[in-house]
Design an enzyme around this catalytic site. Structure first.
Site, PDB file in Angstrom:
ATOM      1  N   ASP A 506       0.628  -0.785   0.010  1.00  0.00           N
ATOM      2  CA  ASP A 506       0.327   0.321  -0.221  1.00  0.00           C
ATOM      3  C   ASP A 506       1.047   1.239   0.086  1.00  0.00           C
ATOM      4  OD1 ASP A 506       1.333  -0.721   2.367  1.00  0.00           O
ATOM      5  OD2 ASP A 506      -0.613  -0.151   3.352  1.00  0.00           O
ATOM      6  N   ARG A 510       5.244   4.287   5.513  1.00  0.00           N
ATOM      7  CA  ARG A 510       4.649   4.305   6.727  1.00  0.00           C
ATOM      8  C   ARG A 510       4.978   3.091   8.041  1.00  0.00           C
ATOM      9  NH1 ARG A 510      -0.953   5.842   5.386  1.00  0.00           N
ATOM     10  NH2 ARG A 510      -2.362   4.164   5.583  1.00  0.00           N
ATOM     11  N   ASP A 511       4.136   3.211   9.094  1.00  0.00           N
ATOM     12  CA  ASP A 511       3.844   1.609   9.750  1.00  0.00           C
ATOM     13  C   ASP A 511       3.249   0.317   9.714  1.00  0.00           C
ATOM     14  OD1 ASP A 511       1.723   3.024  10.270  1.00  0.00           O
ATOM     15  OD2 ASP A 511       2.762   2.485  12.732  1.00  0.00           O
ATOM     16  N   GLU A 512       3.286   0.163   8.199  1.00  0.00           N
ATOM     17  CA  GLU A 512       2.881  -1.034   7.410  1.00  0.00           C
ATOM     18  C   GLU A 512       3.110  -1.508   5.935  1.00  0.00           C
ATOM     19  OE1 GLU A 512      -2.681  -0.274   5.950  1.00  0.00           O
ATOM     20  OE2 GLU A 512      -1.296   1.489   6.584  1.00  0.00           O
ATOM     21  N   ASP A 519      -6.141  -2.418  -2.976  1.00  0.00           N
ATOM     22  CA  ASP A 519      -6.026  -1.452  -3.751  1.00  0.00           C
ATOM     23  C   ASP A 519      -5.434  -1.598  -5.370  1.00  0.00           C
ATOM     24  OD1 ASP A 519      -5.549  -0.357  -1.108  1.00  0.00           O
ATOM     25  OD2 ASP A 519      -3.762   0.053  -0.842  1.00  0.00           O
ATOM     26  N   TRP A 573     -12.316  -6.547  -0.942  1.00  0.00           N
ATOM     27  CA  TRP A 573     -11.050  -6.897  -0.494  1.00  0.00           C
ATOM     28  C   TRP A 573     -10.837  -7.499  -1.167  1.00  0.00           C
ATOM     29  CZ3 TRP A 573     -12.698  -2.052   0.479  1.00  0.00           C
ATOM     30  CH2 TRP A 573     -11.781  -1.467   0.445  1.00  0.00           C
ATOM     31  N   GLU A 784      -2.712   9.272  -0.700  1.00  0.00           N
ATOM     32  CA  GLU A 784      -3.806   7.744  -0.617  1.00  0.00           C
ATOM     33  C   GLU A 784      -5.036   9.045  -0.199  1.00  0.00           C
ATOM     34  OE1 GLU A 784      -3.777   5.167   3.774  1.00  0.00           O
ATOM     35  OE2 GLU A 784      -2.723   6.693   3.790  1.00  0.00           O
ATOM     36  N   HIS A 800       0.782   6.429  -2.083  1.00  0.00           N
ATOM     37  CA  HIS A 800      -0.624   5.017  -2.359  1.00  0.00           C
ATOM     38  C   HIS A 800      -0.783   5.114  -3.820  1.00  0.00           C
ATOM     39  CE1 HIS A 800      -1.511   3.608   1.233  1.00  0.00           C
ATOM     40  NE2 HIS A 800      -2.261   3.271   0.779  1.00  0.00           N
TER      41      HIS A 800
END
Length: 927
Positions: A506, A510-512, A519, A573, A784, A800
């Site tokens: 994604d 960041r913390d992902e 997506d 999803w 995003e 994103h």
């Protein structure tokens, strides 16, 4: 290297000798131009027992240069002959001892299945091909080869090796864990005889670097590929023959964490770093010497990398460098003895994709001081990667580099949107001259970098940026007369590439950094026009299946590394699983992922139906029309989750019906068609307001899905469409009001419904909300959120892909006029979308058959000029804007309808329609 059940393809460029060529056949030649699946020379260690081979035919009238590629028109393959041999000598002698296909009457040149002798572990396979076309015969192609990996579990003699413990400085618990790199080494002695081949099979978790006598094996940044480690662990294969010496040798491996050892309390803890390795030394007399990972290796964590993980970055103390540790003779007497480590659980599989590599080098645009001892570097482009730094200073000086996508108004970096990710590198100098540092096991998403502690005033010459992402060929370019669209396309290109990180993630900052399925449902389709992403997405399908529960449920993320994360049993999803399979077949002609995953897809839909279906309605959606633009007139209305779930379930049924037909499962096809018909009736009964010709609460997305999925009754389609246009133009002032779900269908549905002007408006807007608004506000990638410049930091990535929607598909298939109508672009439709403010479009796409090119422009006095390239062994239906067929001419003024190998089909709504074979065409017409 390839995972079982996937395809493996070579692409050859075959320069054909033809009857129309001026040079004799002996002067024609065939040469290897690219490896479609492996994308590197001498692919090693595949574990697909039935590889698929592809070649690309390029026919040139003069045959000596590439400047007139496809100069010979309408080249069609009539037959091929493939030879696969166990040695180069046998191949050169035309002895296909593994497989001689004989002359096969076929036009297939993409993904032709190997049908020779059973392939076994370590098998070397040399191959070449020759083709017969309607224009003549080629000579043999240049030979190439691949090797088989370790196909059986019993082939592995090495064991998982490591130390199941923490070291000084490690932080094993808490919200932010911390773990140092592990360094392993072993010396060995070769036999006193001729070495013919040295091969390493290796996997190191989380990530590793391997060295033989100080020479690094390969150039993958973060090997192996991320996976569902308890189900699959990927290994890599390297030919290290050139690095092994006669006599004493050293082999060494450094292990980084990546995301393997838990980096947050909500990220799964798979275990301590570990590796498995097998070095096989083959001698001329037939003996094989094997070195394996076991408890005889030496290990230390007292090296320079004090901490490393993908969220927080890397801390490096140059005073602790282990100089010479990769070489023979290093004193490792103070190191520890390695131990047998816990098995990660997953089956070892060869990594099919080339991996994450440095794909581009960049120089910073500027570096300025914003506070005492605080400098901010600007690349001018948001990227995924890292910085290399040159620095001089005293021993113990500490330089910190913090990475960010944005700046605060005062020029400092903005890091709130990174959430808990520290995203920094800390370097402690050893002193004594110029030092060069770049991180080993981490990457960052950034445009800006804050430098503190630099011993002198830093300059841009002290830093170099490196873009790291999955290696794959860039297969498409697009340019048009509109500057806004060109900027959006450039932003999309960067954003897509930055987020190819072993899986399609994604975001990179960041913390992902997870592989969220939602997506990419249509995103994978648009991306396939500009990148050869076939291997990445085929691999991701394996991750999706590996994450499936025993009951059949699918997660919204794959691989799923969230601790305790349960399936949401959401339709929208996980539906990407089927969309990706459909894309791989349509865009690349590859049915194998579909064949492999069909049972898993079927289990998922059966699970959803049996657990949640209510009167043919599927009430399952967890996220809604995710990230629709706030502060718009339509923002007060949310699309019902029950409508989204039912619409997508219907679409899944129609896809499964298609898949069942392709796989010759007629009973399944009938069952899916019957269920789909029932869902369609129930959907309209529940959500359609016949009087108002609108669905549910009349959001753009609700009406879009009814149209795009063919749920709307035929007699009401036009009224529903007009209602959709009214929502966009009247209610929202000609702007988007959709989120992730709706924007995947908007551009095509508006165009197909007869309002391309509205689609054009959405594509070229520069005010909020729009893609152009991002450009207007300095974006160099896609945000995003539509309001990414004003939204809060909790979920506001500036890199994103998810709200790109179907924009790229629209640019290529409609404006660029390159649309596959047969799998893999065997046959395409070329129909340009002419819009009042659009003066020219140039689009290229390198398909499995070769390069397609469409370059059209408007000329004065209602003239239209179009340059087209169709690759050999493929064909096109060409729609030329013209008042009649006599208004279409080629260069020189010859009527196009009278041209050899061109067939006029008829007139169609202002287009003269022609069927053409391969070749280059330059057409002019009067509109």
């Amino acid at each position: 290297m390839i995972k079982k059940g996937l395809f493996y393809a070579f692409i050859l460029s075959v320069l054909c000798a033809t009857n129309s060529c001026r040079q004799p056949q002996s002067e024609m030649f065939i040469h290897l131009t690219r490896l479609r699946c492996e994308q590197r020379d001498n692919p090693l260690g595949i574990d697909c027992r039935q590889p698929h081979l592809s070649w690309e035919i390029v026919c040139d009238e003069n045959a000596a240069t590439d400047s007139k590629v496809n100069g010979v028109r309408d080249v069609r393959q009539k037959a091929y002959r493939l030879l696969v041999a166990s040695t180069r000598k046998k191949l050169d002698a035309n002895d296909g001892d593994l497989w001689d296909s004989g002359e096969v009457k076929s036009d297939s040149s993409v993904l032709v299945a190997y049908k020779g002798k059973p392939l076994v572990s370590r098998h070397l396979c040399f191959w070449k091909v020759k083709v017969t076309t309607n224009k003549g015969k080629s000579d043999w192609s240049e030979p190439h080869h691949w090797s088989m990996g370790l196909l059986e579990a019993s082939d592995w003699q090495g064991e998982w090796t490591g130390l199941e413990r923490t070291f000084d400085g490690d932080v094993p618990q808490g919200k932010k864990t911390r773990i140092s790199a592990r360094y392993f080494r072993k010396e060995f002695e070769t036999r006193d005889k001729q070495l013919v081949r040295a091969t390493v099979y290796v996997s190191g978790l989380g990530v590793y670097n391997l060295f033989v006598n100080g020479v690094r094996a390969g150039d993958i940044r973060f090997a192996p590929a991320v996976s569902e480690y308890t189900k699959t662990v990927y290994y890599n294969t390297y030919d290290v023959t050139a690095d092994v010496r006669q006599g004493n040798n050293a082999i060494a491996i450094a292990l980084g964490n990546g995301i393997y050892y838990t980096i947050r309390d909500w990220v799964h803890h798979f275990g301590f770093p570990k590796f498995i390795l097998q070095l096989e030394l083959d001698y001329a007399d037939g003996e094989r010497q094997t070195l394996v990972s076991d408890n005889t290796w030496r290990v230390t964590a007292a090296g320079p990398i004090l901490a490393n993980n993908w969220y927080d970055g890397e801390e490096y103390d140059a005073r602790r460098e282990l100089t010479g540790w990769q070489q023979v003779g290093y004193d490792d007497s103070k190191w520890l003895q390695s131990e047998k480590a816990a098995h990660p659980g997953g089956t070892l599989r060869a990594q099919a994709d080339p991996g994450i590599k440095v794909m581009q080098e960049m120089r910073p645009k500027s570096i300025v001081g914003v506070k005492p001892d605080v400098y901010v570097l600007d690349l001018g482009q948001n990227i995924s990667g890292h910085l290399r730094m040159k620095v001089k200073g005293k021993s113990g000086d500490i330089v910190t580099i913090r990475y960010a996508e944005r700046q605060n108004p005062d020029g400092t970096i903005y890091t709130e949107n990174l959430r808990t990710a520290d995203s920094k590198n800390i370097y402690i100098l050893k002193g004594g001259g110029e030092e060069v540092y770049e991180p080993t096991f981490v990457y960052h998403g950034f445009r800006y970098a804050e430098i503190t502690g630099f011993p002198t005033k830093p300059t841009i010459d002290d830093f170099t940026a490196f873009v790291t992402c999955d290696e794959m060929e860039a297969t498409g370019e697009f340019e048009c007369s509109d500057a806004t669209i060109n900027s959006i396309f450039r932003n999309a290109w960067w954003c897509i590439r930055d987020n190819y990180q072993s899986v399609p993630v994604d975001c990179p900052q960041r913390d992902e950094r997870w592989g969220w399925l939602g997506d990419r449902s249509v995103g994978c389709y648009g991306e396939s026009f500009i990148f050869d992403n076939a291997l990445l997405y085929a691999k991701w399908m394996n991750d999706i299946e590996d994450s499936q529960t025993s009951e059949g449920a699918l997660f919204d993320i794959a691989p799923n590394h969230y601790t305790g994360h349960k399936p949401n049993d959401n339709i929208t999803w996980p539906s990407t699983y089927l969309f990706v399979a459909n894309m791989l077949y349509g865009q690349f002609g590859n049915i194998e992922p579909l064949r492999r995953h069909y049972p898993s897809m079927k289990r998922w839909l059966t699970y959803m139906r049996d657990n949640y279906m209510q009167d043919s309605i599927m009430p399952r959606d967890n996220y809604g029309d995710w990230c629709f633009p706030p502060s718009t007139p339509a923002a007060s209305r949310k699309t019902e989750g029950i409508l989204l779930g039912s619409a997508y379930y219907y679409r899944m049924l129609t896809l499964m019906q298609r898949f069942a037909g392709l796989l010759e499962k007629p009973d399944d096809a009938v069952a899916y068609a019957t269920e789909a018909a029932n869902v369609r009736k129930a959907f309209n009964r529940k959500f359609l307001n016949i009087e108002k010709a609108q669905y549910s609460n009349n959001t753009a997305t609700a009406n879009l899905l009814a149209l795009a999925f063919d749920l709307a009754p035929d007699e009401l389609r036009q009224r529903v469409f007009e209602n959709l246009v009214s929502i966009i133009m009247d209610e929202n002032g000609g702007h988007v009001s959709t989120g992730l779900i709706g924007c995947q269908w908007t551009m095509r549905e508006l165009t197909d419904g007869g309002r391309p002007d509205v689609a054009w408006r959405l594509a070229t807007n520069r005010d909020y909300p729009s893609w152009g608004y991002m450009v207007e506000n300095g974006a160099t990638t896609i945000w995003e959120l539509w309001n990414g410049n004003t939204a809060g930091p909790s979920m506001n990535s500036h890199n994103h892909v998810m709200i790109l929607g179907d924009l790229l598909v629209w640019l290529y298939e409609y404006l660029g006029a390159i649309r596959a109508v047969e799998p893999g672009f065997k046959h395409v439709e070329m129909k340009p979308l002419l819009l009042p403010k659009l003066e020219y479009v140039t689009a290229t796409h390198r398909s499995p058959y070769g390069m397609y090119r469409s370059a059209w422009k408007k000329l004065p006095e209602s003239c239209f000029q179009w340059e087209i390239t169709v690759p050999a062994n493929s064909s096109a239906t060409v729609y030329v804007p013209a008042r009649d067929k006599s208004a279409v001419v080629e260069s020189g003024g010859k009527l196009f309808a009278k041209t050899k190998d061109v067939r006029f089909v008829g007139m169609n709504n202002g287009f003269a329609v022609f069927e053409v074979g391969s070749g280059n065409y330059k057409i002019k017409s009067i509109i």
